[in-house]
Design an enzyme around this catalytic site. Structure first.
Site, short mmCIF file in Angstrom:
data_model
loop_
_atom_site.label_atom_id
_atom_site.label_comp_id
_atom_site.label_asym_id
_atom_site.label_seq_id
_atom_site.Cartn_x
_atom_site.Cartn_y
_atom_site.Cartn_z
N LYS A 259 0.84 -1.19 0.00
CA LYS A 259 0.00 0.00 0.00
C LYS A 259 0.88 1.25 0.00
O LYS A 259 2.03 1.19 0.44
CB LYS A 259 -0.87 0.03 1.26
CG LYS A 259 -1.97 -1.01 1.34
CD LYS A 259 -2.70 -0.91 2.67
CE LYS A 259 -3.75 -1.99 2.82
NZ LYS A 259 -4.94 -1.76 1.98
N ARG A 333 -10.33 -11.47 1.72
CA ARG A 333 -11.22 -12.49 1.15
C ARG A 333 -10.59 -13.88 1.22
O ARG A 333 -11.31 -14.88 1.23
CB ARG A 333 -11.60 -12.10 -0.27
CG ARG A 333 -10.45 -11.99 -1.24
CD ARG A 333 -10.78 -11.15 -2.46
NE ARG A 333 -10.84 -9.73 -2.14
CZ ARG A 333 -11.10 -8.78 -3.03
NH1 ARG A 333 -11.33 -9.09 -4.30
NH2 ARG A 333 -11.13 -7.51 -2.68
#
Length: 486
Positions: A259, A333
């Protein structure tokens, strides 16, 4: 101190409309409160305050706060109970003013809804300052009068549940590691005889063949934990449970798909799903709700290292499906895939998972509401009705086959962990990915990325991690327990 509510009048020139507690206090001080309010200019607008000193010996300081219109109820356009929201906001503002005056105890006008008033007081005064030497004075709110003590206590418990989630999300990632998160929840549940807590180590996760979860965890020096909570509140322990599943990434660097550094510190709250569902179970136990709940939280860090997932790697989930990891920052996920497979072991009445899953959810709805993707209209109705009462809103999002094709059209594996059109419909393709690991007919996925933190949108929460939508999950569980009772 004392916090009293006053309704805004339809016309500016009419006298202040006090609540019944305000009326009683005004009689106690021989009408001085009304007289002072009329001398102070136009009636108080919603959320605005006036402070009076020396009115009564028991209350050296009295804060009067505007509640808005008297008969405000459910606002169909806003999808919440406006009256309850007005009370939460007004009481929070009033209590903070007492805190600024450094008065250690405040009595709160129930304002016609003691639960909402308690929530406003307890949520409004909470701030994470564990690690600061200089702390704000602690203020203890209590109910003014005794007429609605049961509803007040319920509101306190609801708000303390959300504050627990806020505490866990706000704490630095070196203080709330996977094991420390699990131990903190275990400690909160220790006093309840009808709760079992299992802190599952890496060896257990391996035996469960949770390859997707382990692939994320292996990039960090912190070992993963699978937290499993059983709350047996139903008189029949064999009743089908409600299963809550929460994403528990205690720090998310993005892994190899790193990130940007700006704002990365906020990723200490990437375990918001685990924090909210575990806090909801702690609250259900405190309320002694008559239903069974199972909580599942896969906990780990997502870090870049020589052992970390690489873009293009293929991993195998618990149900045997292979997953191509095209973006290591779409890691939540992967944890949830294995946890959702495991959730099917419990003959669940419903499975509800919560996760700070996608930046796309924040783009879609901002901080107004939690996005809900569900295969069950029954489940949606319960969540939606709960959210109207709590003011912590939910909004239904699509779970179309259109999005499924974008994750199953994958060159190397059964599914890809990102949609093939990259950013388009990112929250929807993430939900479609999760659906590939669900066979239960009542399942809902709550994407809470947009409601993770509060700047100034929710006036009764300070700036920082929001702990949303804990109270909606609690109210939803309470409604489900009544459903079963009836």
């Amino acid at each position: 101190g004392l916090v009293l509510g006053v309704y805004s009048s339809e016309k500016d020139d009419t006298a202040a409309q006090l609540t019944s507690a305000g009326d009683a206090f005004d009689r106690l001080v021989s009408g001085k409160l009304r007289a002072l309010l009329s001398l102070c200019g136009p009636p108080l607008k919603k959320g605005k305050t006036r402070v009076f000193h020396g009115l009564h010996q028991d209350f050296p300081s009295v804060v009067v706060v505007g509640l808005g219109k008297k008969n405000a109820g459910i606002n169909e356009q806003e999808n919440w109970n406006e009256g309850k929201e007005n009370i939460r906001t007004a009481v929070a503002v009033g209590c903070r003013q007492i805190q600024d005056l450094e008065i250690p105890c405040v009595e709160v006008d129930p304002c016609g809804d003691a639960q909402a008033a308690a929530e406003g007081a307890v949520l409004g005064l909470h701030e994470y300052n564990e690690l600061k030497q200089k702390k704000k004075p602690v203020v203890t709110p209590q109910l003014h009068g005794s007429a609605e003590s049961e509803a007040w206590q319920k509101g306190v418990i609801y708000a303390e549940g959300q504050n627990l989630a806020r505490y866990l999300m706000e704490a630095p990632a070196n203080y709330i590691t996977p094991i420390k998160f699990a131990e903190h929840i275990e400690q909160k549940l220790r006093s309840f005889s009808n709760v079992e807590v299992h802190i599952r180590p890496e060896s257990w996760i391996t035996t469960q063949k949770m390859g997707a979860f382990l692939s994320v965890a292996k990039g960090s020096a912190e070992p993963p934990i699978f937290l499993e909570i059983h709350y047996l509140g139903s008189t029949n322990t064999d009743d089908s449970p409600l299963v809550f599943v929460g994403k528990g990434v205690t720090f998310d660097s993005g892994g190899i798909s790193l990130k940007p550094s700006s704002g990365m510190d906020a990723m200490r709250a990437d375990m918001g799903g685990a924090a909210t569902v575990c806090s909801a179970i702690v609250t259900a136990a405190a309320l002694n709700l008559p239903l069974n709940i199972i909580g599942l939280a896969p906990l780990c860090e997502n870090m870049p290292s020589g052992k970390a997932n690489k873009p293009g790697d293929v991993v195998r989930a618990k149900n045997g499906k292979t997953i191509q990891v095209d973006n290591t920052d779409a890691e939540g996920r992967l944890l949830l895939a294995d946890a959702l497979c495991y959730a099917h072991n419990f003959n669940a009445r419903a499975i509800v998972n919560a996760a700070t899953l996608t930046g796309a959810m924040d783009v879609a709805l901002g901080s107004a509401a939690t996005g809900v993707f569900t295969n069950s209209s029954w489940l949606w109705t319960h969540l939606y009705e709960a959210s109207i009462l709590t003011g912590d809103r939910v909004w239904r999002m699509p779970l179309f086959e259109h999005y499924t094709k974008q994750v199953t059209d994958c060159p190397l594996a059964d599914v890809s962990n990102i949609g093939k059109y990259s950013r388009a419909g990112g929250a929807c393709t993430a939900a479609a990915f999760l659906k590939e690991f669900v066979t239960a007919s009542h399942w809902a996925h709550l994407d809470i990325a947009g409601v993770m933190s509060n700047k100034d949108e929710v006036p009764y929460l300070w700036k920082g991690m929001a702990g949303r939508p804990t109270r909606t999950l609690i109210e939803f569980a309470a409604r489900l327990s009544q459903d079963r009772h009836n």
